[in-house]
Scaffold this motif. Structure first.
Motif, PDB file in Angstrom:
ATOM      1  N   ALA A 186       0.742  -1.196  -0.111  1.00  0.00           N
ATOM      2  CA  ALA A 186       0.069   0.029  -0.032  1.00  0.00           C
ATOM      3  C   ALA A 186       0.793   1.242  -0.007  1.00  0.00           C
ATOM      4  O   ALA A 186       0.586   2.257  -0.687  1.00  0.00           O
ATOM      5  CB  ALA A 186      -0.887   0.113   1.058  1.00  0.00           C
ATOM      6  N   VAL A 202      -8.670  -3.927   0.028  1.00  0.00           N
ATOM      7  CA  VAL A 202      -8.685  -2.504   0.656  1.00  0.00           C
ATOM      8  C   VAL A 202      -7.391  -2.045   1.532  1.00  0.00           C
ATOM      9  O   VAL A 202      -6.931  -1.125   1.565  1.00  0.00           O
ATOM     10  CB  VAL A 202     -10.101  -2.587   1.796  1.00  0.00           C
ATOM     11  CG1 VAL A 202     -10.003  -1.296   2.727  1.00  0.00           C
ATOM     12  CG2 VAL A 202     -11.045  -2.942   0.987  1.00  0.00           C
ATOM     13  N   ASP A 203      -6.664  -3.209   2.290  1.00  0.00           N
ATOM     14  CA  ASP A 203      -5.508  -3.040   2.784  1.00  0.00           C
ATOM     15  C   ASP A 203      -4.448  -2.738   1.808  1.00  0.00           C
ATOM     16  O   ASP A 203      -3.571  -2.014   2.080  1.00  0.00           O
ATOM     17  CB  ASP A 203      -5.184  -4.211   3.793  1.00  0.00           C
ATOM     18  CG  ASP A 203      -5.638  -3.826   5.370  1.00  0.00           C
ATOM     19  OD1 ASP A 203      -6.311  -2.571   5.542  1.00  0.00           O
ATOM     20  OD2 ASP A 203      -5.574  -4.748   6.260  1.00  0.00           O
ATOM     21  N   HIS A 234      -5.849  -0.275  -1.982  1.00  0.00           N
ATOM     22  CA  HIS A 234      -6.665   0.779  -1.898  1.00  0.00           C
ATOM     23  C   HIS A 234      -6.548   2.103  -2.912  1.00  0.00           C
ATOM     24  O   HIS A 234      -7.122   2.448  -3.390  1.00  0.00           O
ATOM     25  CB  HIS A 234      -6.784   1.311  -0.500  1.00  0.00           C
ATOM     26  CG  HIS A 234      -7.914   2.077  -0.154  1.00  0.00           C
ATOM     27  ND1 HIS A 234      -7.733   3.367  -0.040  1.00  0.00           N
ATOM     28  CD2 HIS A 234      -9.246   1.973  -0.002  1.00  0.00           C
ATOM     29  CE1 HIS A 234      -8.928   4.188  -0.042  1.00  0.00           C
ATOM     30  NE2 HIS A 234      -9.658   3.196   0.213  1.00  0.00           N
ATOM     31  N   ALA A 285      -8.225   1.617  -6.191  1.00  0.00           N
ATOM     32  CA  ALA A 285      -9.415   1.225  -6.181  1.00  0.00           C
ATOM     33  C   ALA A 285     -10.001   1.522  -7.570  1.00  0.00           C
ATOM     34  O   ALA A 285     -11.003   0.932  -7.958  1.00  0.00           O
ATOM     35  CB  ALA A 285     -10.096   2.165  -5.099  1.00  0.00           C
ATOM     36  N   GLN A 298     -12.579  -1.285  -8.597  1.00  0.00           N
ATOM     37  CA  GLN A 298     -14.190  -1.115  -8.702  1.00  0.00           C
ATOM     38  C   GLN A 298     -14.924  -1.718  -9.625  1.00  0.00           C
ATOM     39  O   GLN A 298     -16.038  -2.474  -9.720  1.00  0.00           O
ATOM     40  CB  GLN A 298     -14.413   0.420  -8.012  1.00  0.00           C
ATOM     41  CG  GLN A 298     -13.985   0.728  -6.696  1.00  0.00           C
ATOM     42  CD  GLN A 298     -14.366   2.107  -6.509  1.00  0.00           C
ATOM     43  OE1 GLN A 298     -14.062   2.999  -7.098  1.00  0.00           O
ATOM     44  NE2 GLN A 298     -15.193   2.350  -5.264  1.00  0.00           N
ATOM     45  N   SER A 322     -14.959   2.713  -1.542  1.00  0.00           N
ATOM     46  CA  SER A 322     -13.795   3.474  -1.686  1.00  0.00           C
ATOM     47  C   SER A 322     -14.247   4.791  -2.527  1.00  0.00           C
ATOM     48  O   SER A 322     -14.276   4.956  -3.495  1.00  0.00           O
ATOM     49  CB  SER A 322     -12.578   2.784  -2.769  1.00  0.00           C
ATOM     50  OG  SER A 322     -12.317   1.724  -2.174  1.00  0.00           O
ATOM     51  N   ALA A 379     -16.775   5.078   3.470  1.00  0.00           N
ATOM     52  CA  ALA A 379     -16.246   3.989   3.316  1.00  0.00           C
ATOM     53  C   ALA A 379     -16.329   3.044   4.310  1.00  0.00           C
ATOM     54  O   ALA A 379     -16.836   1.735   4.305  1.00  0.00           O
ATOM     55  CB  ALA A 379     -14.741   4.235   3.080  1.00  0.00           C
ATOM     56  N   TYR A 410     -17.990  -0.660   3.877  1.00  0.00           N
ATOM     57  CA  TYR A 410     -17.439  -2.082   4.091  1.00  0.00           C
ATOM     58  C   TYR A 410     -18.254  -2.789   5.464  1.00  0.00           C
ATOM     59  O   TYR A 410     -18.259  -3.945   5.171  1.00  0.00           O
ATOM     60  CB  TYR A 410     -16.295  -1.823   4.553  1.00  0.00           C
ATOM     61  CG  TYR A 410     -15.384  -1.443   3.296  1.00  0.00           C
ATOM     62  CD1 TYR A 410     -15.399  -1.820   1.816  1.00  0.00           C
ATOM     63  CD2 TYR A 410     -14.340  -0.420   3.356  1.00  0.00           C
ATOM     64  CE1 TYR A 410     -14.805  -1.513   0.937  1.00  0.00           C
ATOM     65  CE2 TYR A 410     -13.623   0.350   2.366  1.00  0.00           C
ATOM     66  CZ  TYR A 410     -13.940  -0.317   1.036  1.00  0.00           C
ATOM     67  OH  TYR A 410     -13.082   0.175   0.019  1.00  0.00           O
ATOM     68  N   MET A 418      -7.561   2.991   5.220  1.00  0.00           N
ATOM     69  CA  MET A 418      -8.436   3.413   4.243  1.00  0.00           C
ATOM     70  C   MET A 418      -8.201   4.888   4.147  1.00  0.00           C
ATOM     71  O   MET A 418      -7.633   5.319   4.994  1.00  0.00           O
ATOM     72  CB  MET A 418      -9.835   3.346   4.653  1.00  0.00           C
ATOM     73  CG  MET A 418     -10.397   2.015   4.507  1.00  0.00           C
ATOM     74  SD  MET A 418     -12.240   1.935   5.175  1.00  0.00           S
ATOM     75  CE  MET A 418     -12.326   2.488   6.674  1.00  0.00           C
TER      76      MET A 418
END
Length: 494
Positions: A195, A264-265, A268, A271, A275, A322, A330, A334, A494
């Motif tokens: 990330a 997500v982790d 992210h 996204a 998505q 996201s 967010a 989630y 996030m």
């Protein structure tokens, strides 16, 4: 968050489960009890101890990472692990009598393999690294392959096991190839480091996008989303019903956990790339799942296509999370997706529990017509079927309605109004086949050879509590929803 390179205390539940699993395996080897009662009791004791340990860790605020980031303990992992313990315990209570009368208790493999599958799920739930995700996934999958083929003299079960093994190996290859491309693009296996590299703009974007395609494909297979759904109806129908429930309940929680961890982790920052993929998977799952379920006459197969459509709703919640610069939206999105998955597993447990209770020696309750006239045979069981079908259809005030509403609210808040309308339309289509089951239960004449329902007091009691929770959580959903949002907010980057 407490940081430690090597802290075995954080992994206490996994260590305990491994010790319990090996001990039960050895004790079962010298046990001569024909019904494997000592093995069953020890398994339930293990699940009870694990529930207490995880609850204590959660209440004491035990969080952190260990084994150089391979393993993560946080509120999300505590919640999903406790839900997994309960799901496995309920599954074994429902399936014990079924397995006994079908000669699946010649050894304690059913219990031991289920515990090792659970161990794999726990590793998946607490994974903070691509390696540990894959390790947990394969540990769970190998145990499930063996469980499906447990009735070695049953051709249908063997065929289902082979189909799941071949397609599962293909999906694992997709996932592993996607992970290798993410590693090649970022130079890291740790999700937090991945990330950071993406956020700093230092990653090779083309390789990352290709990696995401393979990752999403592998995750979609584990969730049972279209077009990677082809194994779900065949394996659900072909497996012994007790194993179908093992396969269809707790593993979904673990699959959901690694989806959150990866997308997500770890990813992210990309996204905008994943998505649209989730959106396509979600719409296809809603369409094909609901439309195909209408044509089914086999109850297990109908529930399999129902599962596919519900995974569409879960994916809608994930894709609406996201939203740039809106962390509260967010967390709500989630959290709604997590709430949907938890309540779906709760409903699935009771749905297959009914099938297990109605099955008997020499008779499999698999066709929808096998439920004919259930209200005359057992009004209480018929009422539970009514609650379950109405909840799956999304009829208020049951928990399925609130779960769908929460996802729709997240979609609209993220600006996906058209998707929300599509989801509602397909839910209305899906209501048909659920209401058809209710019609068969209440208005059709029972079969002439319908036998009394043979179930233990424990099975009846657990099923009653299971059914009551469908109503209670629908009327009072706030507590569980707040728990889900808090777990998401405190655990994900996030």
């Amino acid at each position: 968050m407490m940081q430690s390179q090597i802290d075995f205390a954080l992994a206490t539940p996994e260590i305990l489960l491994l010790v319990f699993g090996l001990a039960i395996l050895l004790i079962d080897a010298v046990s001569n009890h024909p019904e494997r009662k000592p093995t069953f009791l020890l398994t339930m004791l293990a699940l009870g101890v694990l529930t207490v340990v995880s609850a204590l860790q959660w209440s004491n605020g035990v969080t952190g990472s260990t084994f150089n980031g391979l393993y993560v303990t946080d509120e999300l992992s505590h919640l999903l692990k406790i839900a997994s313990y309960i799901a496995v315990a309920v599954t074994l209570v429902y399936g014990r009598l079924y397995a006994q009368v079908r000669d699946m208790m010649r050894g304690g493999e059913l219990y031991v393999l289920t515990l090792f599958a659970l161990l794999g799920q726990m590793v998946m739930i607490s994974s903070g690294n691509l390696i540990s995700i894959y390790l947990g996934l394969e540990l769970m999958s190998l145990a499930l392959y063996a469980l499906i083929a447990l009735r070695r003299d049953n051709v249908t079960a063997t065929e289902a096991a082979m189909k799941y093994f071949v397609l599962g190996a293909l999906a694992s290859g997709f996932l592993l190839y996607g992970m290798s491309m993410v590693y090649g693009a970022t130079g890291h296996l740790d999700l937090a480091e991945v990330a950071k590299v993406i956020a700093a703009g230092k990653a090779e974007n083309l390789a990352l996008v290709f990696g995401i395609v393979f990752l999403v494909s592998g995750l979609a297979f584990k969730l049972g989303a279209v077009p990677f759904h082809m194994w779900v109806p065949d394996v659900y129908q072909g497996s012994p019903t007790a194993v179908t429930l093992i396969l269809g309940a707790a593993p979904k929680l673990a699959a959901f956990a690694i989806t959150l961890r990866l997308l997500v982790d770890g990813l992210h920052g990309l996204a905008a790339d994943w998505q649209p993929m989730l959106m396509i998977l979600a719409v296809l799952s809603l369409a094909i799942g609901n439309l195909t379920a209408i044509a089914q006459t086999n109850f297990k197969r109908m529930l399999a296509y129902s599962t596919i459509s519900h995974m569409g709703f879960v994916l809608l919640g994930l894709m609406s999370g996201s939203v740039a610069g809106k962390p509260d939206l967010a967390s709500a999105a989630y959290g709604a997706s997590l709430f949907y998955m938890l309540t779906y597993v709760l409903t699935t447990l009771a749905s297959f529990g009914i099938i297990l209770l109605l099955s008997r020696q020499g008779f499999e309750c698999e066709q929808i017509d096998d439920l004919k006239g259930l209200n005359r045979r057992s009004p209480w069981h018929a009422a539970i079927v009514l609650l379950l079908m109405f909840s799956l259809a999304g009829i208020p005030p049951l928990v399925g309605f609130y779960a769908k509403l929460a996802v729709l609210q997240a979609l609209i808040s993220a600006g996906h109004v058209t998707l929300a309308v599509i989801a509602v339309l397909f839910s209305l289509i899906g209501a048909f086949y659920y209401l058809r089951v209710v019609k068969v239960v209440y208005f059709d004449e029972p079969a002439a050879d319908a036998a009394p329902i043979a179930a233990t007091c424990g099975q009846r009691g657990v099923l009653s509590v299971n059914g009551a929770l469908i109503l209670v959580l629908g009327v009072l959903p706030g507590g569980l929803m707040a728990l889900c949002v808090q777990a998401i907010r405190s655990s994900l980057n996030m």
